[in-house]
Scaffold this motif. Structure first.
Motif, short mmCIF file in Angstrom:
data_model
loop_
_atom_site.label_atom_id
_atom_site.label_comp_id
_atom_site.label_asym_id
_atom_site.label_seq_id
_atom_site.Cartn_x
_atom_site.Cartn_y
_atom_site.Cartn_z
N PHE A 185 -44.67 20.01 -11.27
CA PHE A 185 -43.21 19.92 -11.26
C PHE A 185 -42.59 20.45 -12.55
N VAL A 186 -42.81 21.73 -12.83
CA VAL A 186 -42.06 22.41 -13.89
C VAL A 186 -40.74 22.83 -13.24
N THR A 187 -39.64 22.16 -13.61
CA THR A 187 -38.44 22.20 -12.78
C THR A 187 -37.31 23.06 -13.31
N SER A 188 -37.04 23.01 -14.63
CA SER A 188 -35.80 23.64 -15.08
C SER A 188 -35.91 24.15 -16.51
N ILE A 189 -34.94 24.99 -16.87
CA ILE A 189 -34.95 25.68 -18.16
C ILE A 189 -33.51 25.92 -18.60
N CYS A 190 -33.29 25.81 -19.91
CA CYS A 190 -32.03 26.27 -20.49
C CYS A 190 -32.35 26.94 -21.82
N PHE A 191 -31.40 27.71 -22.33
CA PHE A 191 -31.60 28.41 -23.60
C PHE A 191 -30.68 27.81 -24.66
N GLY A 192 -31.17 27.83 -25.92
CA GLY A 192 -30.37 27.31 -27.01
C GLY A 192 -30.90 27.76 -28.35
N GLY A 193 -30.50 27.06 -29.40
CA GLY A 193 -30.81 27.46 -30.76
C GLY A 193 -29.74 28.39 -31.30
N SER A 194 -29.74 28.61 -32.60
CA SER A 194 -28.71 29.43 -33.22
C SER A 194 -28.71 30.87 -32.72
N ASP A 195 -29.87 31.35 -32.29
CA ASP A 195 -29.98 32.72 -31.78
C ASP A 195 -30.20 32.78 -30.28
N MET A 196 -30.13 31.63 -29.62
CA MET A 196 -30.31 31.53 -28.16
C MET A 196 -31.68 32.02 -27.71
N ARG A 197 -32.68 31.96 -28.60
CA ARG A 197 -34.01 32.45 -28.26
C ARG A 197 -35.02 31.32 -28.06
N THR A 198 -34.54 30.09 -27.94
CA THR A 198 -35.42 28.97 -27.64
C THR A 198 -35.18 28.51 -26.21
N ALA A 199 -36.26 28.46 -25.43
CA ALA A 199 -36.18 27.94 -24.07
C ALA A 199 -36.57 26.46 -24.10
N PHE A 200 -35.73 25.64 -23.51
CA PHE A 200 -36.04 24.22 -23.34
C PHE A 200 -36.39 24.00 -21.87
N ILE A 201 -37.58 23.49 -21.64
CA ILE A 201 -38.16 23.44 -20.29
C ILE A 201 -38.52 22.00 -19.94
N THR A 202 -38.11 21.55 -18.75
CA THR A 202 -38.48 20.22 -18.29
C THR A 202 -39.75 20.30 -17.44
N SER A 203 -40.74 19.54 -17.85
CA SER A 203 -41.97 19.36 -17.08
C SER A 203 -41.88 17.96 -16.48
N SER A 204 -41.33 17.88 -15.29
CA SER A 204 -40.84 16.61 -14.77
C SER A 204 -41.94 15.66 -14.34
N GLY A 205 -43.03 16.20 -13.80
CA GLY A 205 -44.10 15.33 -13.34
C GLY A 205 -44.76 14.55 -14.45
N VAL A 206 -44.86 15.17 -15.64
CA VAL A 206 -45.47 14.48 -16.78
C VAL A 206 -44.40 13.94 -17.74
N GLY A 207 -43.12 14.12 -17.39
CA GLY A 207 -42.05 13.51 -18.16
C GLY A 207 -41.83 14.08 -19.53
N ARG A 208 -41.99 15.40 -19.69
CA ARG A 208 -41.86 16.03 -21.00
C ARG A 208 -40.72 17.03 -21.05
N LEU A 209 -40.16 17.18 -22.26
CA LEU A 209 -39.28 18.29 -22.58
C LEU A 209 -40.01 19.16 -23.59
N TYR A 210 -40.14 20.45 -23.28
CA TYR A 210 -40.80 21.41 -24.17
C TYR A 210 -39.78 22.35 -24.80
N ALA A 211 -40.12 22.89 -25.96
CA ALA A 211 -39.37 23.98 -26.60
C ALA A 211 -40.30 25.16 -26.77
N LEU A 212 -39.80 26.35 -26.46
CA LEU A 212 -40.64 27.55 -26.47
C LEU A 212 -39.81 28.74 -26.94
N LYS A 213 -40.32 29.50 -27.92
CA LYS A 213 -39.64 30.72 -28.32
C LYS A 213 -39.70 31.74 -27.20
#
Length: 310
Positions: free
Chosen positions: A270-298
């Motif tokens: 259940f990798v469900t959703s993504i948004c972008f952010g950071g000062s340069d908008m180059r960080t992806a924030f990803i919800t891994s819903s089945g394991v209950g985590r929020l990840y950050a990824l360049k």
């Protein structure tokens, strides 16, 4: 498939989705299982409750007046003893879906719609706000014992007073978003694993002359069993979409090519959703819903900025 070097921002979330990057160094997201809107501080992963929504808050976005609009699917039921595994798509206390507005300053929740025209909203799922403050809502329907309600896409006028059905029929419409130029509206169907698009011809207006359901144009249908969830668009126009069972973010070009599939450190159906952010908008924030985590990824390129932000 590309293995990522994603970092865990926080864990212990109860089926997170709908992330919103906030410029003060946090991400606001929904916890569907807990029925709440939660703020995650990026510096240390600390969590705090923004609002108690009840039911099943699913997608979320910032409105023109700085509130958060929430698609509430009415709740799911969950497997006993599981960490976030959905048992069925309708709980025993299900009262229907709704559209809610949340004041992020004081946590006040207001229900603004429970139906569109003569039709109740069985399972609102995801949301995007256009440049003039109009709001596009996907409603995935609801699964019953031996039947599945047909889904639709609805439009709420910028004044927030009127909702109307715009696209019908669709099978479990879920992720929704605009191209960088605002000239395409993308909608993902979950179970079929199909991504559709419609030309935008005016504020709240779509060209529905395509050959697909609801006049859509097919961008891609993924091979095998790869249901699609929520999405975000990068600056190159690629649709970046949570892909269930495969446990990846699929990257799909505007021409309909599967450019990449980005995996996370721990496989999750259940990798469900993504948004972008950071000062340069180059960080992806990803919800891994089945394991209950929020990840950050360049991310290799910036994400497309949304119309309104906190």
């Amino acid at each position: 498939m590309r293995a990522s070097e994603a970092e865990v921002v926080t864990e212990g979330l109860q089926f997170p989705e709908g992330p919103i990057y906030v410029s003060n160094g946090s991400v606001i997201l929904v916890e569907i299982r807990a029925g709440r809107l939660t703020r995650v501080r990026l510096s240390d992963g600390q969590k705090s409750i923004v609002a108690e929504c009840g039911g099943g808050p699913n997608g979320a976005a910032v409105t023109a007046d700085g509130r958060i609009i929430v698609c509430n699917n009415g709740g799911f039921s969950w497997e006993a003893g599981s960490d976030n595994r959905i048992a069925t798509l309708r709980p025993e206390d299900y009262q229907g879906g709704s559209i809610q507005l949340v004041d992020p300053e004081n946590g006040v929740v207001e229900t603004i719609f429970t139906q569109s025209g003569d039709h109740k909203l069985p399972g609102p799922s995801d949301v995007v706000v256009d440049s003039v403050g109009g709001t596009w809502i996907t409603d995935a329907g609801k699964r019953w014992h031996r039947s599945l309600e047909i889904g639709a896409v609805h439009y709420i006028t910028p004044d927030g007073k009127t909702i109307r059905e715009e696209l019908f029929p669709l099978i479990q419409p879920n992720g929704i978003g605009f191209s960088p130029e605002g000239d395409r509206l993308y909608v993902a169907e979950t179970a079929p694993g199909r991504l559709w698009w419609w030309p935008v011809i005016g504020h709240g207006e779509l060209d529905k002359s395509g050959p697909g359901p609801a006049g859509g144009r097919l961008l891609i249908g993924l091979d095998g069993f790869q249901p699609l969830d929520s999405l975000a668009i990068d600056a190159e126009g690629n649709v970046c979409i949570g892909t269930l069972r495969s446990g990846v973010i699929s990257v799909i070009s505007p021409e309909g090519a599967l450019v990449d599939q980005v995996s996370l450190p721990v496989h999750d159906d259940f990798v469900t959703s993504i948004c972008f952010g950071g000062s340069d908008m180059r960080t992806a924030f990803i919800t891994s819903s089945g394991v209950g985590r929020l990840y950050a990824l360049k991310w290799p390129c910036p994400g497309t900025a949304l119309a309104f932000n906190l």
